[in-house]
Design a protein around this motif. Sequence first.
Motif, PDB file in Angstrom:
ATOM      1  N   GLN A   1     -23.675  33.251   2.457  1.00 28.12           N
ATOM      2  CA  GLN A   1     -25.100  33.451   2.201  1.00 28.12           C
ATOM      3  C   GLN A   1     -25.317  34.197   0.885  1.00 28.12           C
ATOM      4  O   GLN A   1     -26.210  33.857   0.100  1.00 28.12           O
ATOM      5  CB  GLN A   1     -25.715  34.225   3.362  1.00 28.12           C
ATOM      6  CG  GLN A   1     -27.235  34.214   3.383  1.00 28.12           C
ATOM      7  CD  GLN A   1     -27.774  34.756   4.690  1.00 28.12           C
ATOM      8  OE1 GLN A   1     -27.081  35.433   5.446  1.00 28.12           O
ATOM      9  NE2 GLN A   1     -29.035  34.457   4.976  1.00 28.12           N
ATOM     10  N   ALA A   2     -24.477  35.188   0.620  1.00 28.92           N
ATOM     11  CA  ALA A   2     -24.621  35.966  -0.608  1.00 28.92           C
ATOM     12  C   ALA A   2     -24.249  35.158  -1.844  1.00 28.92           C
ATOM     13  O   ALA A   2     -24.774  35.407  -2.938  1.00 28.92           O
ATOM     14  CB  ALA A   2     -23.739  37.215  -0.529  1.00 28.92           C
ATOM     15  N   ALA A   3     -23.357  34.179  -1.692  1.00 26.06           N
ATOM     16  CA  ALA A   3     -22.892  33.403  -2.839  1.00 26.06           C
ATOM     17  C   ALA A   3     -23.856  32.301  -3.251  1.00 26.06           C
ATOM     18  O   ALA A   3     -23.763  31.793  -4.371  1.00 26.06           O
ATOM     19  CB  ALA A   3     -21.523  32.793  -2.531  1.00 26.06           C
ATOM     20  N   LEU A   4     -24.756  31.905  -2.366  1.00 23.36           N
ATOM     21  CA  LEU A   4     -25.639  30.761  -2.640  1.00 23.36           C
ATOM     22  C   LEU A   4     -26.744  31.130  -3.620  1.00 23.36           C
ATOM     23  O   LEU A   4     -27.601  31.951  -3.308  1.00 23.36           O
ATOM     24  CB  LEU A   4     -26.248  30.247  -1.336  1.00 23.36           C
ATOM     25  CG  LEU A   4     -27.179  29.031  -1.455  1.00 23.36           C
ATOM     26  CD1 LEU A   4     -26.438  27.835  -2.052  1.00 23.36           C
ATOM     27  CD2 LEU A   4     -27.761  28.679  -0.090  1.00 23.36           C
ATOM     28  N   PRO A   5     -26.759  30.534  -4.820  1.00 20.24           N
ATOM     29  CA  PRO A   5     -27.823  30.834  -5.782  1.00 20.24           C
ATOM     30  C   PRO A   5     -29.185  30.355  -5.271  1.00 20.24           C
ATOM     31  O   PRO A   5     -29.277  29.326  -4.598  1.00 20.24           O
ATOM     32  CB  PRO A   5     -27.409  30.034  -7.030  1.00 20.24           C
ATOM     33  CG  PRO A   5     -25.952  29.738  -6.838  1.00 20.24           C
ATOM     34  CD  PRO A   5     -25.751  29.615  -5.362  1.00 20.24           C
TER      35      PRO A   5
ATOM     36  N   LEU B   1     -16.863  21.480   0.101  1.00 23.24           N
ATOM     37  CA  LEU B   1     -16.926  21.083  -1.303  1.00 23.24           C
ATOM     38  C   LEU B   1     -17.271  19.601  -1.441  1.00 23.24           C
ATOM     39  O   LEU B   1     -18.008  19.210  -2.350  1.00 23.24           O
ATOM     40  CB  LEU B   1     -15.599  21.399  -1.996  1.00 23.24           C
ATOM     41  CG  LEU B   1     -15.291  22.887  -2.162  1.00 23.24           C
ATOM     42  CD1 LEU B   1     -13.853  23.088  -2.623  1.00 23.24           C
ATOM     43  CD2 LEU B   1     -16.264  23.545  -3.136  1.00 23.24           C
ATOM     44  N   MET B   2     -16.741  18.762  -0.559  1.00 20.87           N
ATOM     45  CA  MET B   2     -17.125  17.346  -0.564  1.00 20.87           C
ATOM     46  C   MET B   2     -18.616  17.183  -0.292  1.00 20.87           C
ATOM     47  O   MET B   2     -19.327  16.427  -0.976  1.00 20.87           O
ATOM     48  CB  MET B   2     -16.342  16.588   0.512  1.00 20.87           C
ATOM     49  CG  MET B   2     -14.861  16.472   0.317  1.00 20.87           C
ATOM     50  SD  MET B   2     -14.135  15.625   1.768  1.00 20.87           S
ATOM     51  CE  MET B   2     -12.401  15.991   1.553  1.00 20.87           C
TER      52      MET B   2
ATOM     53  N   GLY C   1     -26.063  17.822  -3.594  1.00 21.96           N
ATOM     54  CA  GLY C   1     -26.532  18.088  -4.950  1.00 21.96           C
ATOM     55  C   GLY C   1     -26.678  19.587  -5.187  1.00 21.96           C
ATOM     56  O   GLY C   1     -27.191  20.309  -4.333  1.00 21.96           O
ATOM     57  N   TYR C   2     -26.207  20.059  -6.338  1.00 20.85           N
ATOM     58  CA  TYR C   2     -26.318  21.478  -6.678  1.00 20.85           C
ATOM     59  C   TYR C   2     -26.250  21.617  -8.186  1.00 20.85           C
ATOM     60  O   TYR C   2     -25.828  20.686  -8.896  1.00 20.85           O
ATOM     61  CB  TYR C   2     -25.211  22.297  -6.002  1.00 20.85           C
ATOM     62  CG  TYR C   2     -23.806  21.953  -6.448  1.00 20.85           C
ATOM     63  CD1 TYR C   2     -23.151  22.724  -7.412  1.00 20.85           C
ATOM     64  CD2 TYR C   2     -23.127  20.854  -5.912  1.00 20.85           C
ATOM     65  CE1 TYR C   2     -21.865  22.404  -7.827  1.00 20.85           C
ATOM     66  CE2 TYR C   2     -21.845  20.528  -6.309  1.00 20.85           C
ATOM     67  CZ  TYR C   2     -21.215  21.307  -7.267  1.00 20.85           C
ATOM     68  OH  TYR C   2     -19.945  20.985  -7.680  1.00 20.85           O
ATOM     69  N   THR C   3     -26.680  22.776  -8.683  1.00 14.45           N
ATOM     70  CA  THR C   3     -26.729  22.984 -10.127  1.00 14.45           C
ATOM     71  C   THR C   3     -25.823  24.097 -10.618  1.00 14.45           C
ATOM     72  O   THR C   3     -25.398  24.088 -11.766  1.00 14.45           O
ATOM     73  CB  THR C   3     -28.177  23.310 -10.576  1.00 14.45           C
ATOM     74  OG1 THR C   3     -28.613  24.497  -9.898  1.00 14.45           O
ATOM     75  CG2 THR C   3     -29.118  22.164 -10.246  1.00 14.45           C
ATOM     76  N   ARG C   4     -25.532  25.061  -9.748  1.00 15.64           N
ATOM     77  CA  ARG C   4     -24.774  26.238 -10.169  1.00 15.64           C
ATOM     78  C   ARG C   4     -23.355  26.212  -9.588  1.00 15.64           C
ATOM     79  O   ARG C   4     -23.165  25.895  -8.406  1.00 15.64           O
ATOM     80  CB  ARG C   4     -25.486  27.515  -9.717  1.00 15.64           C
ATOM     81  CG  ARG C   4     -26.869  27.713 -10.337  1.00 15.64           C
ATOM     82  CD  ARG C   4     -26.759  28.147 -11.793  1.00 15.64           C
ATOM     83  NE  ARG C   4     -26.108  29.447 -11.901  1.00 15.64           N
ATOM     84  CZ  ARG C   4     -26.754  30.603 -11.753  1.00 15.64           C
ATOM     85  NH1 ARG C   4     -28.057  30.624 -11.507  1.00 15.64           N
ATOM     86  NH2 ARG C   4     -26.093  31.749 -11.867  1.00 15.64           N
ATOM     87  N   PRO C   5     -22.346  26.565 -10.397  1.00 15.31           N
ATOM     88  CA  PRO C   5     -20.974  26.551  -9.886  1.00 15.31           C
ATOM     89  C   PRO C   5     -20.736  27.530  -8.745  1.00 15.31           C
ATOM     90  O   PRO C   5     -19.827  27.336  -7.930  1.00 15.31           O
ATOM     91  CB  PRO C   5     -20.138  26.922 -11.122  1.00 15.31           C
ATOM     92  CG  PRO C   5     -21.087  27.593 -12.059  1.00 15.31           C
ATOM     93  CD  PRO C   5     -22.417  26.951 -11.821  1.00 15.31           C
ATOM     94  N   GLU C   6     -21.561  28.591  -8.657  1.00 15.75           N
ATOM     95  CA  GLU C   6     -21.407  29.546  -7.559  1.00 15.75           C
ATOM     96  C   GLU C   6     -21.586  28.882  -6.189  1.00 15.75           C
ATOM     97  O   GLU C   6     -21.085  29.385  -5.173  1.00 15.75           O
ATOM     98  CB  GLU C   6     -22.408  30.689  -7.692  1.00 15.75           C
ATOM     99  CG  GLU C   6     -22.236  31.537  -8.936  1.00 15.75           C
ATOM    100  CD  GLU C   6     -23.118  31.071 -10.081  1.00 15.75           C
ATOM    101  OE1 GLU C   6     -23.599  31.932 -10.843  1.00 15.75           O
ATOM    102  OE2 GLU C   6     -23.321  29.848 -10.226  1.00 15.75           O
ATOM    103  N   THR C   7     -22.286  27.771  -6.161  1.00 17.96           N
ATOM    104  CA  THR C   7     -22.520  27.076  -4.896  1.00 17.96           C
ATOM    105  C   THR C   7     -21.216  26.542  -4.316  1.00 17.96           C
ATOM    106  O   THR C   7     -21.096  26.380  -3.102  1.00 17.96           O
ATOM    107  CB  THR C   7     -23.552  25.952  -5.098  1.00 17.96           C
ATOM    108  OG1 THR C   7     -24.767  26.534  -5.579  1.00 17.96           O
ATOM    109  CG2 THR C   7     -23.850  25.216  -3.804  1.00 17.96           C
ATOM    110  N   ARG C   8     -20.245  26.303  -5.167  1.00 16.72           N
ATOM    111  CA  ARG C   8     -18.940  25.884  -4.638  1.00 16.72           C
ATOM    112  C   ARG C   8     -18.305  27.006  -3.828  1.00 16.72           C
ATOM    113  O   ARG C   8     -17.640  26.752  -2.810  1.00 16.72           O
ATOM    114  CB  ARG C   8     -18.028  25.431  -5.786  1.00 16.72           C
ATOM    115  CG  ARG C   8     -18.481  24.118  -6.431  1.00 16.72           C
ATOM    116  CD  ARG C   8     -17.403  23.505  -7.285  1.00 16.72           C
ATOM    117  NE  ARG C   8     -17.191  24.225  -8.525  1.00 16.72           N
ATOM    118  CZ  ARG C   8     -17.842  23.987  -9.667  1.00 16.72           C
ATOM    119  NH1 ARG C   8     -18.777  23.037  -9.715  1.00 16.72           N
ATOM    120  NH2 ARG C   8     -17.570  24.689 -10.757  1.00 16.72           N
TER     121      ARG C   8
END
Length: 300
Positions: free
Chosen positions: A237-241, A150-151, A157-164
């Motif tokens: 892998q499945a969670a990454l937008p 998460l740090m 850099g990311y745009t979608r909360p799913e990336t967390r």
Amino acid sequence: MNPTGGAAATTSGVSRALTKASRSNFTYAFLVLPKPKREALYAIYAFCRISDDVVDEGLTAATETLRSDGRTTSADRLTAWRTEVDACFRGEARHPVTRRLGEVLGAFPIPKCYFDELLNGVEMDLTQSRYGTFAELQQYCYRVAGVVGLMCIEVFGYTRPETRRYAEHLGTAFQLTNILRDVGRDAAAGRIYLPREDMARFGCPEADILARRLTPAFRDLMQFEVGRAREFYRAAQAALPRIDRGSMLCAEIMRAIYSRLLGKIEARAYDVYSQPIRLSDAHRLALAAGCWVRHHLTGR
């Protein structure tokens, strides 16, 4: 001339040197980042490295300063390090690594709760040497590795909360891989991270692990745990937008390296006792280069 330039260079150099001296898998992934982000990751890694070292019985040069107030036990050093983290977020850091981290936080506002949670995980190693259930172990993995992911994504850099969620799953997968790789070394220190409920399921007693006996039951247990770790890699892998895949190249390089470590454990028929499980520098560089080429050819 900027009168603070020399100090900034010094604090940055300490973090960079700590990271490179570790010869960690992470250093190969950091190479693909632009310099400002790479230097920020060096600071985060150095902080994590020291956080782990403060609970070790043997002090490192980087943690030696934490005994300046007579703090000689692991618990005392951890308390001192927590105080230093609090000071860092107030802009009053004294340690070169936290001074550098304070500079990084000015460019990348990483929530303080991630650093506090990491120290909560480190503290678990002071009070707990066994895990009854996987739920307990998963909490440990989240604290010492999930929050590190998460740090890092705050720097990537990311745009979608799913990336967390991607970062949490991937960090957990990395920590599970480390645990499986280091079963023998941890056993030598009297520590077993493998959940007792799993050991009971496969008929593998603690005594066999502590004695580093490579039994059929141990192999079955390890096969199960490797499969569980792979589930976390797949979940990440499945969670990454799709929109954030491009900025996660560094993380994907780490995924390639750690996944290959799991493969090496399998290839040795789960013998993690007779010799260390590691990848050569050339192998890690080749994996990093392959991810970089694939990223630039396909955008993934």
